[in-house]
Scaffold this motif. Sequence first.
Motif, mmCIF file in Angstrom:
data_model
loop_
_atom_site.group_PDB
_atom_site.id
_atom_site.type_symbol
_atom_site.label_atom_id
_atom_site.label_comp_id
_atom_site.label_asym_id
_atom_site.label_seq_id
_atom_site.Cartn_x
_atom_site.Cartn_y
_atom_site.Cartn_z
ATOM 1 N N GLY A 1 0.783 -1.231 0.000
ATOM 2 C CA GLY A 1 0.000 0.000 0.000
ATOM 3 C C GLY A 1 0.812 1.275 0.000
ATOM 4 O O GLY A 1 0.309 2.338 0.368
ATOM 5 N N LEU A 2 2.057 1.188 -0.467
ATOM 6 C CA LEU A 2 2.923 2.364 -0.462
ATOM 7 C C LEU A 2 2.875 3.135 -1.772
ATOM 8 O O LEU A 2 3.332 4.270 -1.837
ATOM 9 C CB LEU A 2 4.360 1.940 -0.149
ATOM 10 C CG LEU A 2 4.543 1.293 1.237
ATOM 11 C CD1 LEU A 2 5.953 0.779 1.404
ATOM 12 C CD2 LEU A 2 4.198 2.288 2.339
ATOM 13 N N LEU A 3 2.333 2.508 -2.805
ATOM 14 C CA LEU A 3 2.052 3.180 -4.060
ATOM 15 C C LEU A 3 0.589 2.959 -4.409
ATOM 16 O O LEU A 3 0.048 1.862 -4.183
ATOM 17 C CB LEU A 3 2.938 2.631 -5.199
ATOM 18 C CG LEU A 3 4.417 3.010 -5.183
ATOM 19 C CD1 LEU A 3 5.145 2.295 -6.319
ATOM 20 C CD2 LEU A 3 4.619 4.519 -5.286
ATOM 21 N N ASN A 4 -0.045 3.986 -4.949
ATOM 22 C CA ASN A 4 -1.462 3.887 -5.316
ATOM 23 C C ASN A 4 -1.580 3.271 -6.717
ATOM 24 O O ASN A 4 -1.898 3.950 -7.694
ATOM 25 C CB ASN A 4 -2.113 5.264 -5.263
ATOM 26 C CG ASN A 4 -3.636 5.183 -5.382
ATOM 27 O OD1 ASN A 4 -4.215 4.092 -5.424
ATOM 28 N ND2 ASN A 4 -4.288 6.333 -5.448
ATOM 29 N N VAL A 5 -1.276 1.978 -6.772
ATOM 30 C CA VAL A 5 -1.377 1.194 -8.009
ATOM 31 C C VAL A 5 -1.859 -0.204 -7.639
ATOM 32 O O VAL A 5 -1.838 -0.601 -6.465
ATOM 33 C CB VAL A 5 -0.017 1.084 -8.746
ATOM 34 C CG1 VAL A 5 0.483 2.447 -9.195
ATOM 35 C CG2 VAL A 5 1.028 0.393 -7.878
ATOM 36 N N GLU A 6 -2.294 -0.961 -8.631
ATOM 37 C CA GLU A 6 -2.592 -2.367 -8.419
ATOM 38 C C GLU A 6 -2.113 -3.166 -9.626
ATOM 39 O O GLU A 6 -1.985 -2.644 -10.740
ATOM 40 C CB GLU A 6 -4.080 -2.617 -8.164
ATOM 41 C CG GLU A 6 -4.984 -2.520 -9.356
ATOM 42 C CD GLU A 6 -6.408 -2.995 -9.039
ATOM 43 O OE1 GLU A 6 -6.782 -3.028 -7.852
ATOM 44 O OE2 GLU A 6 -7.129 -3.329 -10.008
ATOM 45 N N THR A 7 -1.831 -4.435 -9.389
ATOM 46 C CA THR A 7 -1.298 -5.303 -10.424
ATOM 47 C C THR A 7 -2.262 -6.446 -10.687
ATOM 48 O O THR A 7 -2.750 -7.086 -9.748
ATOM 49 C CB THR A 7 0.070 -5.879 -10.006
ATOM 50 O OG1 THR A 7 1.004 -4.806 -9.847
ATOM 51 C CG2 THR A 7 0.601 -6.851 -11.048
ATOM 52 N N VAL A 8 -2.527 -6.698 -11.953
ATOM 53 C CA VAL A 8 -3.317 -7.844 -12.381
ATOM 54 C C VAL A 8 -2.392 -8.781 -13.139
ATOM 55 O O VAL A 8 -1.781 -8.393 -14.152
ATOM 56 C CB VAL A 8 -4.497 -7.420 -13.279
ATOM 57 C CG1 VAL A 8 -5.279 -8.653 -13.743
ATOM 58 C CG2 VAL A 8 -5.411 -6.452 -12.534
#
Length: 490
Positions: free
Chosen positions: A357-364
């Motif tokens: 949760g340290l970067l506002n991104v998500e990985t698929v």
Amino acid sequence: MTKAIMIQGAGSNVGKSVLVAGIARACVKRGLSVAPFKPQNMSNNAAVTADGGEIGRAQALQARACGLAPQIDMNPVLLKPETDTGAQIIVQGKRVGTLKARDYGKHKATLLPAVLESFYKLSQGRDLVIVEGAGSPAEVNLRDGDIANMGFANAAKVPVALIGDIDRGGVIAQLVGTHAVLPPDDRAWIKGFAINKFRGDPTLFADGMTAIADHTGWHPLGILPWFADAWKLPAEDVMDIASHGKGKFKVAVPRLNRIANFDDLDPLSATPDVSVEIIAEGRPLPGDADLVIIPGSKSTIADLAYFRAQGWDIDLMAHIRRGGRVLGICGGYQMLGKHIIDDEGLEGPPSRVDGLGLLNVETVMRPQKRLALSDATYLPTHDPVSGYEIHLGTTTGPDCENAWLAVDGIPHGAASANGRIQGCYLHGLFAADAFRGAYLRHCDISISDYRYDDMVDATLDALAAHVEQHLDLDALLTIAAAIEAPATMS
């Protein structure tokens, strides 16, 4: 007429990979056209080839020693461990599936045709192919269907030089014991032996060389002293990465359970003003670190759980509160985001997990693996960078608007609003001297002028001179035999 010689070891980590690189560079300096070959390698530290394949990183270094670009035929079978009992199988650069160790043992013999095809293809137009074995031929329990050591030597009719590691002790038993356990047909392919990693006066081991020759009938090829500058070459094992200076800028790298493609660390560890520390299981991230690099992983979700189990997530938050910087590369980049989604179970059971949760991104996670050599630009200074991508998954989110690289002209990577937490998929970026200097200046340190690629090539030259001085290279080349390619491949 192309000749071949195979370098096998009396055990793992006897220095085969570095020795092959040194022999290759020495032969190139003699005017020979040389190529490296390893039938089967097991490593998560892979190199990407120009045609979008992958091979072991050690073979990429050996290719460099030969003055060649990495090619998939240099390492036709690559095993990339995903769990303690299973590995992804890469054949001629491409993933063909994942197998448990027991199932691979039954399957490996079916890969011999592909191995021989690559070997014969690679040999075309060369003077010499230097083949590296894997592990030890004395592991006779693995002989059935073998493609890595004596199984390959028999199939391709390539003579063998066996290397013993005296630094571990018991080198006479290593070599004589290998002779004792090998069946006669395999033993006959070994024509000579050498001792590696000797410390002190080599003449003190003259009687040892005689004893080995008397027991085995093999030709002694020399005693190679410890090569002190081996650390300057790209490391095959992450624990071989060690800074040799007392750099004022400290980089901490948690050793993930399935750490992968950690060659990003080699240029940093060799920088005089930088200290790189690999943090092993059970140790906290050091409180005096300036930068924490979370490296690549072969199993991102499993390694994220491992990261938390060590308490490194807590240490990382403390590091950030102290004003420290964080860089996540590939799997480490994915871990820094809010979520990792693997609905198809590409890296384990289907799952969705919270990231750090340290970067506002998500990985698929997606089944199409990205394998590419890439030219990039460091956006703050526009310095050029060359590297490679090797990953599953696509990462998106608001912090991607804070891209700090451009890969092939497209914004790449993500950063927090204050820029102290960053992530990207590009491996190998620190090998670029201008980028490395600019990046570290943004971390508030100015480094000494230092050219990484020049240092690697100078070290390969020094290694070649070391081999010429201490190994009977003329005898080794005499042992090498002409490659007899089938008529359909000649």
